[in-house]
Every structure is written in C-alpha cells, then in structure tokens.
Motif scaffolding. Structure first.
Motif, mmCIF file in Angstrom:
data_model
loop_
_atom_site.group_PDB
_atom_site.id
_atom_site.type_symbol
_atom_site.label_atom_id
_atom_site.label_comp_id
_atom_site.label_asym_id
_atom_site.label_seq_id
_atom_site.Cartn_x
_atom_site.Cartn_y
_atom_site.Cartn_z
ATOM 1 N N VAL A 83 -14.199 -52.142 -8.226
ATOM 2 C CA VAL A 83 -13.392 -53.436 -8.060
ATOM 3 C C VAL A 83 -14.402 -54.441 -8.379
ATOM 4 N N HIS A 84 -14.033 -55.560 -9.018
ATOM 5 C CA HIS A 84 -14.655 -56.981 -9.508
ATOM 6 C C HIS A 84 -14.428 -57.836 -8.321
ATOM 7 N N VAL A 85 -14.988 -57.796 -7.167
ATOM 8 C CA VAL A 85 -15.001 -58.578 -6.030
ATOM 9 C C VAL A 85 -15.451 -60.019 -6.429
ATOM 10 N N ALA A 86 -16.049 -60.285 -7.455
ATOM 11 C CA ALA A 86 -16.589 -61.482 -7.914
ATOM 12 C C ALA A 86 -15.736 -62.293 -8.951
ATOM 13 N N GLY A 87 -14.722 -61.528 -9.134
ATOM 14 C CA GLY A 87 -13.916 -62.213 -10.285
ATOM 15 C C GLY A 87 -12.636 -62.587 -9.702
ATOM 16 N N ASP A 88 -11.928 -63.774 -10.504
ATOM 17 C CA ASP A 88 -10.659 -64.195 -9.876
ATOM 18 C C ASP A 88 -9.587 -63.490 -10.017
ATOM 19 N N ARG A 89 -9.610 -62.535 -10.984
ATOM 20 C CA ARG A 89 -8.477 -61.509 -11.237
ATOM 21 C C ARG A 89 -8.568 -60.373 -10.721
ATOM 22 N N GLY A 90 -9.412 -59.881 -9.959
ATOM 23 C CA GLY A 90 -9.497 -58.728 -9.056
ATOM 24 C C GLY A 90 -9.444 -57.447 -10.102
ATOM 25 N N HIS A 91 -10.274 -57.387 -11.133
ATOM 26 C CA HIS A 91 -10.026 -56.215 -11.909
ATOM 27 C C HIS A 91 -10.453 -55.001 -11.188
ATOM 28 N N TRP A 92 -9.919 -53.820 -11.507
ATOM 29 C CA TRP A 92 -10.524 -52.650 -10.859
ATOM 30 C C TRP A 92 -10.305 -51.352 -12.066
ATOM 31 N N ARG A 93 -11.031 -50.160 -11.580
ATOM 32 C CA ARG A 93 -10.908 -49.162 -12.334
ATOM 33 C C ARG A 93 -11.382 -48.008 -11.660
ATOM 34 N N CYS A 94 -10.787 -46.757 -12.140
ATOM 35 C CA CYS A 94 -10.903 -45.595 -11.226
ATOM 36 C C CYS A 94 -11.789 -44.515 -12.233
ATOM 37 N N SER A 95 -13.003 -44.278 -11.925
ATOM 38 C CA SER A 95 -13.508 -43.419 -12.878
ATOM 39 C C SER A 95 -12.977 -42.035 -12.956
ATOM 40 N N ALA A 96 -11.989 -41.537 -11.952
ATOM 41 C CA ALA A 96 -11.300 -40.448 -12.295
ATOM 42 C C ALA A 96 -10.180 -40.877 -13.177
ATOM 43 N N SER A 97 -8.717 -40.144 -13.020
ATOM 44 C CA SER A 97 -7.939 -40.562 -13.991
ATOM 45 C C SER A 97 -6.846 -41.462 -13.635
ATOM 46 N N CYS A 98 -7.110 -42.264 -12.752
ATOM 47 C CA CYS A 98 -6.272 -43.388 -12.375
ATOM 48 C C CYS A 98 -6.022 -44.390 -13.211
ATOM 49 N N GLY A 99 -6.832 -45.058 -13.988
ATOM 50 C CA GLY A 99 -6.641 -46.168 -14.910
ATOM 51 C C GLY A 99 -7.506 -47.346 -14.188
ATOM 52 N N GLY A 100 -6.854 -48.440 -14.351
ATOM 53 C CA GLY A 100 -7.455 -49.821 -14.105
ATOM 54 C C GLY A 100 -6.341 -50.891 -14.109
ATOM 55 N N GLY A 101 -6.795 -52.264 -13.972
ATOM 56 C CA GLY A 101 -5.718 -53.146 -14.010
ATOM 57 C C GLY A 101 -6.379 -54.229 -13.208
ATOM 58 N N ASP A 102 -5.419 -55.224 -12.784
ATOM 59 C CA ASP A 102 -6.041 -56.310 -12.082
ATOM 60 C C ASP A 102 -5.374 -56.264 -10.749
ATOM 61 N N LEU A 103 -5.624 -57.368 -9.842
ATOM 62 C CA LEU A 103 -5.165 -57.257 -8.448
ATOM 63 C C LEU A 103 -3.737 -57.023 -8.304
#
Ligand code: ZN
Length: 102
Positions: free
Chosen positions: A56-76
């Motif tokens: 999770v990009h805790v320093a960003g204001d959009r809160g982007h996240w990603r999972c290195s398994a197969s869950c994908g990613g997105g924003d907060l």
C-alpha cells in the motif's frame, strides 16, 4: 445491494477521505513501516495471506494498493469497496463519514 441509490455525493468528497496511512494501519494486518518510496506491506485481506502480499502506498494521497498474489490493485476507495463489498457511492459515503444508508 441497491444500484438505484440516490445518495448524494459531496462535491469535495476526495478531500474528505481519511488519511491514507491511518486508514491502512487500521485495515491491514501486520502493516510494515513504509520504505523509501512510501510503500508499506502487510497481509492482504482479499485472500488467505501468509506472506504480506499486499503493498500500500501510504505516502500517496490516493492510497494505491496492489497484491502480489492475484487480487489486483486499485486506490483507497477501491480497497474499501472490495473490503466491504460496497458499490462506489456507498464506499465513498462511508469513508467520508456520511454513513452507508441509501
Ligand atoms: Zn491478495
């Protein structure tokens, strides 16, 4: 879940989203300290995770996240939608403290 919700979206909803670091500290298990580029890792809540697959990009204001398994990613907002199985409007209203009532 109703798709015909007429709930109002406040115009400045993005400014009213919770602090990204605070949000993820509360919702991600075993969240690490962020690295030099502001990404922290923790247990992914979307699969049975023993390897801290979630970033999770805790320093960003959009809160982007990603999972290195197969869950994908997105924003907060996407994270919150998926965690609580909410539609977009409901997730935003919940995040900005307006409640989830339609
Ligand atoms: Zn995952």
């Amino acid at each position: 879940m109703s798709r015909s919700s007429s709930a109002h979206m406040p115009k400045n909803w993005r400014d009213r989203l919770p602090d990204v670091a605070t949000y993820y500290a509360r919702h991600v298990q075993n969240l690490s300290k962020p690295n030099a580029t502001g990404w922290a890792t923790g247990a992914c809540p979307f699969h049975v995770d023993r390897n801290a697959s979630l970033s999770v990009h805790v320093a960003g204001d959009r809160g982007h996240w990603r999972c290195s398994a197969s869950c994908g990613g997105g924003d907060l907002v996407g994270f919150h939608m998926r965690l609580h199985r909410m539609d977009f409007k409901t997730a935003v209203r919940d995040l900005v403290g307006l409640g989830v009532a339609a």
